[in-house]
Design an enzyme around this catalytic site. Structure first.
Site, PDB file in Angstrom:
ATOM      1  N   CYS A 178      -3.454  18.765 -30.463  1.00 22.86           N
ATOM      2  CA  CYS A 178      -3.768  19.786 -31.462  1.00 22.86           C
ATOM      3  C   CYS A 178      -3.710  21.197 -30.884  1.00 22.86           C
ATOM      4  CB  CYS A 178      -5.141  19.509 -32.072  1.00 22.86           C
ATOM      5  SG  CYS A 178      -6.453  19.219 -30.871  1.00 22.86           S
ATOM      6  N   HIS A 182     -11.062  24.231 -33.223  1.00 21.98           N
ATOM      7  CA  HIS A 182     -10.916  24.988 -31.980  1.00 21.98           C
ATOM      8  C   HIS A 182     -10.612  26.452 -32.320  1.00 21.98           C
ATOM      9  CE1 HIS A 182     -10.444  21.131 -29.935  1.00 21.98           C
ATOM     10  NE2 HIS A 182      -9.344  20.853 -30.602  1.00 21.98           N
TER      11      HIS A 182
END
Lengths: 343, 343
Positions: free
Chosen positions: A142, A222
Site C-alpha cells: 500500500c 497511512h
C-alpha cells in the site's frame, strides 16, 4: 469477449476486496475464494454467492459443521482458474508459489512477499506494459503503491530526480485486535532507509529515493510527507493541475472541506463508498508547497483498499486482457467508481 | 554568592518542573509559585514546602477552605522576586507581560507565546551570550528546542546549510484528559511549513529550514525525522562522535538496548529519573545515515521536560549569573543529572 477465470487464495482485508472488485469486471469471472476459518467473513462470502474453497480436505468438515458449503480445495480451485490472486498473509504467498506454477496458473502476489516471489513488481501507472503476459506479478504494498502513483504521475510531466519521504504508518487495520502500539511512536525500523524506498526501486531502479518510517497508534490510513526534487522549476498550480487530471489520485483541500486528518477522510467515505474504502491516493492540496524545483506535500493512503485497482490491472496484464495501462485503467476505475466525488 | 530570587507563574507541566529545577540551583532561591486551582498539584506543592500564591485576592478563600496556606497574590510575589518564570498556558503569558514590566521584574516566557512577547527567543546552545542581561526571554517550545540543540551542535563542527524535518507530535501530555485525536493522524497544520521551522529562524535567522508536522494519538514524546545538508562531507562516525560529546543530547542504540520507540525510552527513564523525565534530546543512533553531505536521523523529544534546562539558563542569562553558555550548562546539567546513564 474473452473472460478470465479468477480464484483468490485468502479472504482477509485484501482478498475480500479483490473478490468484490473482480465481481464488478465484465471480462473476469470469480470462480471462488479460499478461506481458512469458518468465521463471520465466511458466512458473508456464502451469502454473497461466492464459491468457498478450503486449503485441504481436512478443513471441509469444520466448515460444513457450521453450515457453510465447500466447493472443494485450493487444488480444485487451481484446476478451474486462469489466474490466482494470492491474498494470504505477508510471507505466506511464497510457500504457495511452486503449487501455482505446477498447476500452470498465473499468479498475482501482494507486497507483503519478497520481490523475488514473482517475475516483476508491479504498479499500473509505472510499468503496466512491462508486466504484459508475465506468469506472475507482485503488486507492491500500500505505501509503495501510493508513492509510485505520485512519483510516476509527476515524472511523466516534470521529471523526478530524487525523493525523500517520511511514512507515518497506521499500527493495525480496523479489524485487528492483537496489534500495537497503544501509546508509542515506534521507529519502523530504527534504521534508515525503511524498505519502502527500496521497494519503489524494484519498479523504478534508477530513482534516488530514501524513506524512513514510524508506526503510530491509529488504524485508518497511512500518512506520508514527501519531498521531491523535480527536473524543472514548478509552481503549486502546475502540480495541482497535473494531479487533478491523473487517475487514482484525488486532491483534498483542507480549507474548502475542513478535512485535515485521516479520520475526516474516512468519515466522508463512509457515507458514499462501500466499507468507507478510498482506493485513490489522497493528496492534501493545501500542503502542496514548491520552492524552485523542490516540491513538498502530505498524502494519505487507505491501506485496506489502495492496491485493489492494481490487483485488477495485474490480472489483465498477465492475461493480456488489456494492451495498455490506459485501457485497463479506464475499465477498472469506472467499474470501481474511482474519483467519484467524496462530498 | 549572588542568589537570584525566582517566582513561577503557573504550576502545570512546565511550572512544577521549573520549580523543582530552581530548587536544585545554589545560585537561585524559589520564592513561590502562582497556582490557579486548589487541586492535587497544590497539595503536592504545599507538602514540598513551596510558597503558594494566587492570581487575585478572591482566590485566597477557596485555597484556604481546602487547607492550603496562601502566601499572597501574584502582585505580592512579583514584589519579592528578581525573575518571574511565566509557565501559564500558551498565549496567556502575553497578558501578564505589562504587569511584569511595570513591577521591574525580569521575565522568562515559554514557547507557547508569540516571539514578540520577549526581547529575544532563546536556546542555550545557540544564543546564550546574545541573551545576557536582557529584560525578557522566550524559551522556544519543546520541538524547537530539540531542533535547535541538534542544529547548533552540528553547525559548530560541520556547518548546517539546510534542514528539512517532519515532526510527529504527541497529541496530549499524560495528565490531559480532554485532548485528541484518539484514532487519526492529523495534519498540524494542513499546510507546509509548520511553525516549528519559522520558530527556529527566530533564533537562527540565516537558516534554510522547512518543517511539516502531524499529530498522532500518543502522549509520551514527539519524534522528528530530520534531514540536514551540511557544509562538508561526513560519515556517521563523525556525527556520532560529535553528538556523544555534546551536552543535552544522548544517543540510544536500538541494536544495543532494544529501544526503538518512545514507550521504551520512557520506560527506561521511569526507573532512574524523577517522574520519568528525559530533558536530553534523544537521538536514535542506528538511524543516523549519511550520504555525502546529507545527514538523516530520528530524534525523540520529551515534551514535558526538554525545556527545563533552558529555563534555568535563561534565568542566569537575564541576571548575568553566568557569563557564558559553558558556565551555565555546567551548573544546570550537573544539578539536574543530565546525561546520567539511562540503563
Amino acid at each position: 469477449m474473452l473472460v478470465v477465470r479468477v480464484g483468490i487464495n485468502g479472504y482477509g482485508t485484501i482478498g475480500k476486496r479483490v473478490a468484490h472488485a473482480v465481481f464488478l469486471q465484465d471480462d473476469m469471472e470469480l470462480i471462488g475464494v479460499v478461506k481458512k476459518t469458518p468465521d463471520y467473513a465466511a458466512f458473508q462470502a456464502q451469502r454473497a454467492g461466492i464459491g468457498i474453497y478450503v486449503i485441504k480436505d481436512d478443513d471441509i468438515k469444520k466448515f460444513e459443521e457450521k453450515g457453510i458449503e465447500v466447493k472443494g480445495t485450493l487444488n480444485d480451485l487451481l484446476s478451474k482458474v486462469d489466474v490466482i490472486v494470492d491474498a494470504t498473509p505477508g510471507g505466506t504467498g511464497a510457500k504457495y508459489r511452486d503449487l501455482y506454477v505446477s498447476k500452470g496458473v498465473k499468479a498475482i502476489f501482494q507486497g507483503g512477499e519478497k520481490p523475488n516471489v514473482a517475475e516483476r513488481s508491479f504498479s499500473t501507472l509505472c510499468n503496466y506494459e512491462e508486466a504484459l503476459n508475465k506468469n506472475s506479478l507482485r503488486v507492491v504494498s500500500c505505501n509503495t503503491t501510493g508513492l509510485l502513483r505520485l512519483i510516476c504521475t509527476l515524472h511523466k510531466t516534470f521529471g523526478v530526480e530524487s525523493v525523500r519521504a517520511v511514512i507515518v504508518r497506521r499500527a493495525a487495520d480496523p479489524k485487528e485486535i492483537k496489534r500495537g502500539p497503544i501509546n508509542a511512536i515506534v521507529l519502523n525500523p530504527p534504521t534508515i532507509p525503511s524498505h519502502h524506498g527500496e521497494d519503489v526501486k524494484e519498479v523504478l531502479p534508477w530513482l534516488d529515493i530514501i524513506t524512513a518510517a514510524v508506526v503510530v497508534p491509529t488504524t485508518l490510513m497511512h500518512v506520508h510527507n514527501v519531498m521531491l526534487k523535480l527536473s524543472k522549476t514548478v509552481t503549486r498550480e502546475d502540480i495541482i493541475s497535473v494531479l487533478e487530471e491523473s487517475p487514482r489520485i484525488i486532491l483534498v483541500s483542507s480549507e474548502a472541506t475542513g478535512i485535515r486528518s485521516t479520520a475526516e477522510i474516512i468519515e466522508a467515505a463512509r457515507e458514499v463508498r462501500k466499507r468507507g474504502d478510498v482506493p485513490e491516493l489522497v493528496v492534501f492540496e493545501d500542503s502542496i508547497t514548491t520552492r524552485g524545483n523542490e516540491l513538498m506535500l502530505f498524502q494519505a493512503i487507505h491501506q485496506e483498499s489502495i492496491v485493489i485497482p492494481e490487483n485488477i490491472d495485474a490480472i489483465r496484464a498477465v492475461t493480456g486482457l488489456a494492451p495498455t495501462a490506459e485501457a485497463t485503467i479506464s475499465i477498472t476505475d469506472s467499474s470501481l467508481g474511482l474519483k467519484a466525488p467524496l462530498w
